[in-house]
Design an enzyme around this catalytic site. Structure first.
Site: not given
Ligand code: NAD
Length: 256
Positions: A138, A151
């Site tokens: 990401s 995350y």
């Protein structure tokens, strides 16, 4: 002989888009995910593109289930040539309230599962002298945002793991790369838009423009098609010397 791609979390969203692109390119595809119609999805894609498919409901929190999934794939197709670690979840909360169980789950699904899958395919890739490990990290593997402690930690971890796999795989024809997308409009992000609208007391459209795309100079969501094309390029024979990279596809986010 057709190559085989195993894609975790491929029963919806980015994973499904990548799985369809690999099937269209003639790969056998191993599907995985928690959606109840996983078997149906795998069969449908197999028929649509005339390739072999397999569905495994392996839970990415369970190392033993992951090893069984890889063993099944190797038995059916003779090996896994391309591993795409895509399964992932999100949870948004200030660190002081962040539930411990959510932290464990995010690290387990988004990071530790990629260790288990990579370890499980390693021996076969090494023996065949060819392997492509593609981790869907990401922009949050390269940059932080508030309220996403688990995350961001997991995705930075995935980028680190990618580099180690690249170094260890180099003598054996195994490459490892991370793709680092910005925002892609999938069920995961649709959920976040709703949650953030509630958390900030603003409309969903304002969340998209002011919070999400705020960080992307190109004010548009990243397309699944672009991510799939990048994965196909990395997977190709000619990409032998493309390894250890964390490739940003995020509308210029990390150029800032
Ligand atoms: P999604 O929620 O639409 O799909 C996630 C998939 O993972 C589903 O098929 C789900 O069943 C599967 N999954 C979840 N938990 C699982 C578990 N325990 N075991 C097995 N499968 C499990 O998400 P998405 O947006 O398509 O995201 C895919 C990946 O891309 C994730 O790793 C995510 O972090 C990453 N990513 C997404 C975006 C985005 O904007 N959507 C941006 C950057 C990175």
């Amino acid at each position: 002989m057709a190559k085989t791609a195993l894609i975790t979390g491929s029963t919806r969203g980015i994973g499904l888009g990548i799985a369809r692109a690999f099937a269209a390119a003639g790969y056998n595809v191993v599907f995985n995910g928690l959606e109840e119609n996983g078997e149906e999805i795998a069969q449908g894609v197999g028929q649509e593109f005339g390739v072999g498919t397999l569905f495994s409901p392996a839970n990415m929190l369970e190392g033993e289930q992951i090893r069984q999934m890889v063993a099944q794939a190797e038995e059916k197709f003779g090996g896994v040539d391309v591993l795409i670690n895509n399964a992932g979840i999100q949870f948004v909360s200030p660190v002081e309230d962040f539930p411990e169980a959510r932290w464990e789950m995010i690290i387990g699904i988004n990071l530790t599962s990629a260790f288990h899958t990579s370890k499980a395919v390693w021996k076969g890739m090494k023996a065949r002298g060819f392997g492509r490990i593609i981790n869907i990290a990401s922009a949050h593997g390269l940059r932080a945002s508030e309220f996403k402690s688990a995350y961001v930690a997991a995705k930075h971890g995935v980028v680190g793991l990618t580099k180690v796999l690249a170094l260890e795989g180099a003598p054996y024809g195994i490459t490892a790369n991370a793709i680092c997308p910005g925002y892609v409009l999938t069920p995961l992000v649709e959920g976040q838009i709703k949650d953030q609208a509630k958390a900030h007391g603003i409309s969903e459209e304002e969340v998209v423009q002011k919070i999400m795309l705020h960080k992307q100079p190109v004010k548009d969501f990243v397309s699944v098609e672009l991510l799939a094309n990048m994965a196909l390029l990395i997977a190709s024979e000619s990409s032998k010397t493309l390894t250890g990279a964390a490739l940003p596809i995020e509308g210029g986010w990390t150029a800032q």
